[in-house]
Design a protein around this motif. Structure first.
Motif, PDB file in Angstrom:
ATOM      1  N   TRP A  54       0.843  -1.186   0.000  1.00 44.06           N
ATOM      2  CA  TRP A  54       0.000   0.000   0.000  1.00 44.06           C
ATOM      3  C   TRP A  54       0.879   1.237   0.000  1.00 44.06           C
ATOM      4  O   TRP A  54       1.983   1.262   0.543  1.00 44.06           O
ATOM      5  N   GLN A  56       0.486   5.847  -1.263  1.00 47.88           N
ATOM      6  CA  GLN A  56      -0.393   6.911  -1.732  1.00 47.88           C
ATOM      7  C   GLN A  56      -0.251   7.043  -3.238  1.00 47.88           C
ATOM      8  O   GLN A  56       0.861   6.975  -3.772  1.00 47.88           O
ATOM      9  N   PRO A  57      -1.354   7.235  -3.971  1.00 50.42           N
ATOM     10  CA  PRO A  57      -1.259   7.408  -5.418  1.00 50.42           C
ATOM     11  C   PRO A  57      -0.444   8.654  -5.770  1.00 50.42           C
ATOM     12  O   PRO A  57      -0.244   9.546  -4.949  1.00 50.42           O
ATOM     13  N   SER A  68      -4.614  -1.529  -8.869  1.00 52.22           N
ATOM     14  CA  SER A  68      -4.648  -0.945  -7.529  1.00 52.22           C
ATOM     15  C   SER A  68      -6.106  -0.802  -7.110  1.00 52.22           C
ATOM     16  O   SER A  68      -7.009  -0.754  -7.947  1.00 52.22           O
ATOM     17  N   TRP A  69      -6.318  -0.723  -5.785  1.00 52.19           N
ATOM     18  CA  TRP A  69      -7.671  -0.711  -5.247  1.00 52.19           C
ATOM     19  C   TRP A  69      -7.744   0.271  -4.079  1.00 52.19           C
ATOM     20  O   TRP A  69      -6.861   0.309  -3.229  1.00 52.19           O
ATOM     21  N   SER A  70      -8.830   1.023  -4.035  1.00 46.02           N
ATOM     22  CA  SER A  70      -9.061   1.934  -2.906  1.00 46.02           C
ATOM     23  C   SER A  70      -9.892   1.264  -1.822  1.00 46.02           C
ATOM     24  O   SER A  70     -10.040   1.818  -0.731  1.00 46.02           O
ATOM     25  N   ASP A  84     -12.456   1.113   3.359  1.00 40.73           N
ATOM     26  CA  ASP A  84     -12.028   2.216   2.498  1.00 40.73           C
ATOM     27  C   ASP A  84     -10.635   2.639   2.946  1.00 40.73           C
ATOM     28  O   ASP A  84     -10.433   3.022   4.104  1.00 40.73           O
ATOM     29  N   ALA A  86      -8.688   5.153   1.788  1.00 42.05           N
ATOM     30  CA  ALA A  86      -8.296   6.539   1.545  1.00 42.05           C
ATOM     31  C   ALA A  86      -7.636   7.138   2.782  1.00 42.05           C
ATOM     32  O   ALA A  86      -8.091   6.905   3.905  1.00 42.05           O
ATOM     33  N   ARG A  89      -3.884   3.405  -1.005  1.00 39.86           N
ATOM     34  CA  ARG A  89      -4.399   2.410  -1.940  1.00 39.86           C
ATOM     35  C   ARG A  89      -3.628   1.117  -1.719  1.00 39.86           C
ATOM     36  O   ARG A  89      -2.505   1.132  -1.199  1.00 39.86           O
ATOM     37  N   TYR A  90      -4.222   0.010  -2.105  1.00 35.85           N
ATOM     38  CA  TYR A  90      -3.526  -1.275  -2.130  1.00 35.85           C
ATOM     39  C   TYR A  90      -3.158  -1.526  -3.583  1.00 35.85           C
ATOM     40  O   TYR A  90      -3.987  -1.351  -4.485  1.00 35.85           O
ATOM     41  N   ARG A 180     -12.279  -3.985  -6.022  1.00 30.62           N
ATOM     42  CA  ARG A 180     -11.773  -4.212  -4.668  1.00 30.62           C
ATOM     43  C   ARG A 180     -10.979  -5.513  -4.625  1.00 30.62           C
ATOM     44  O   ARG A 180     -11.235  -6.440  -5.393  1.00 30.62           O
TER      45      ARG A 180
END
Length: 418
Positions: A54, A56-57, A68-70, A84, A86, A89-90, A180
């Protein structure tokens, strides 16, 4: 007449993920005045491993990611959680793009590559002789960054393994939710000693990595991994007649409170798992490798020694030792332990904690979210073990990380995730 070794400023021993990230970081920071060499018996290319992590974008990894998934799911027999993440992101990153970027960096940095295994590093405090055979050293380096796998300096009080097998599944119709990922699914049968879970990393609605993982002291057989994976596939409701296994991934990662020697000699620095980048309580490694690479590149760009900070704060290493002891002695159950972490803390806090990036106040909040009595018991026992080791060091059997099981039962090279 013997040939003189090649003089370089920096030698990277091992050319896998850690070294590739360092090369890319050096190029990104505009380091152009160093003589650099890479020594590895294999010139790595293509998808030989997958990392999940994980962050940060909006960073330099964005263009390399497979997905990637939020949002992620954490599932126990009692609860199904959708979290979630935020502002985090994973993310999933396959090794091919990382090796490609490292190859570009090698060209721009005019790196010397030696395809050979290193047998010895002789450090006299001023230079390091890199020996690939008994006849002569091939390199004389100002600094060596060594990312080859190494056992801890001494066995820990708890020595577990994260071991896993994953199937890259292609379906003939939409079966996965690309919005997800399943981070941990504890509905898998739990081992007598240890923790098991499945997870799902979907690239799109028809293509995903489905994996079975155990935290435990010993590996399974190949047949047992396949049986566990088939059981998890069925638990997910995936029709095997409509899924094809395109690739198989196997891996083993150390989970131990034994200390890794990140600076074995004055001018040799270890990176990756050998340098303490693997989080003992989870096996996550990639984010710490990124931090190490960034710190090394910044230091060299500024003319400083390429010595990164410890991968995790000392208090986190202590907390990992306590958690491992609690799990190993069955003081807490794995599904219960991880479920409570996510139930009683914001998801972003748990992920920052697992990454070693939380404050002391956040660490205390995380500690309060676990059952008090088992963790106090584990803490007292850990303190007693540390005191005993100081007064009368225990003679523990040497402990090394075994090769992963591939095929039915045959150990071979890893394709590791996380």
């Amino acid at each position: 007449m013997s040939l003189l070794p090649v003089d370089v400023d920096l030698a990277l021993v091992g050319g896998g993920g850690a070294a590739s990230l360092v090369l890319a970081a050096l190029a990104r920071h505009g380091v152009r005045d160093l003589r650099i060499a890479v020594v590895d018996p294999v010139h790595r290319r293509g998808h030989d491993r997958t990392w999940a992590f994980w962050d940060q974008p909006g960073n330099d990894l964005d263009d390399l990611l497979s997905a990637s998934w939020s949002q992620v799911e954490v599932i126990t027999p009692e609860a199904h959680r959708t979290l979630d993440l935020a502002p985090l992101r994973y993310a999933m990153l396959r090794s091919g793009p990382v090796y490609d970027r490292a190859a570009e960096a090698e060209r721009s940095l005019d790196v010397t590559r030696i395809v050979a295994g290193v047998e010895a590093l002789d450090d006299d405090g001023e230079r390091v002789l890199v020996r690939t055979g008994v006849d002569r050293p091939v390199l004389r380096a100002g600094w060596v960054l060594d990312s080859r796998p190494r056992p801890p300096r001494r066995p820990g009080r708890t020595n577990w393994l994260q071991h896993f097998r994953g199937w890259w599944l292609t379906a003939d119709r939409p079966m996965f939710d690309p919005g997800r990922a399943v981070l941990m699914d504890f509905r898998t049968p739990q081992p007598a000693r240890g923790v098991s879970f499945g997870y799902v990393l979907p690239v799109d609605s028809r293509y995903a990595l489905v994996e079975y993982t155990e935290f435990s002291p010993h590996l399974l057989t190949g047949a047992a991994y396949d049986s566990a994976l088939a059981g998890y596939r069925d638990l997910l409701g995936l029709d095997p007649a409509r899924c094809t296994v395109r690739e198989v991934e196997n891996g083993v990662i150390p989970m131990t409170d034994g200390p890794f020697d990140a600076r074995p000699s004055p001018r040799v620095v270890r990176l990756g798992t050998a340098g303490g980048a693997t989080r003992p309580s989870t096996g996550f490694t990639f984010a710490a490798m990124c931090r190490q690479a960034e710190q090394v590149a910044r230091a060299l760009a500024a003319g400083r020694p390429p010595v990164p900070a410890p991968a995790y704060p000392r208090r986190h290493r202590w907390m990992d030792a306590v958690a491992l002891r609690a799990l190993d002695r069955n003081l807490v159950g794995g599904p219960e332990f991880f479920g409570q972490l996510f139930d009683r803390n914001p998801a972003a806090r748990v992920l920052r904690f697992l990454d070693g990036a939380t404050t002391v106040a956040e660490d205390l909040a995380v500690m309060r979210s676990t059952r008090l009595l088992p963790m106090v018991t584990a803490t007292v026992a850990d303190a007693a073990g540390r005191l005993h080791d100081r007064l009368a060091p225990a003679r523990r059997k040497p402990w090394t990380v075994p090769a992963p099981v591939v095929g039915d039962d045959s150990p071979a090279g890893a394709r590791s995730t996380r």
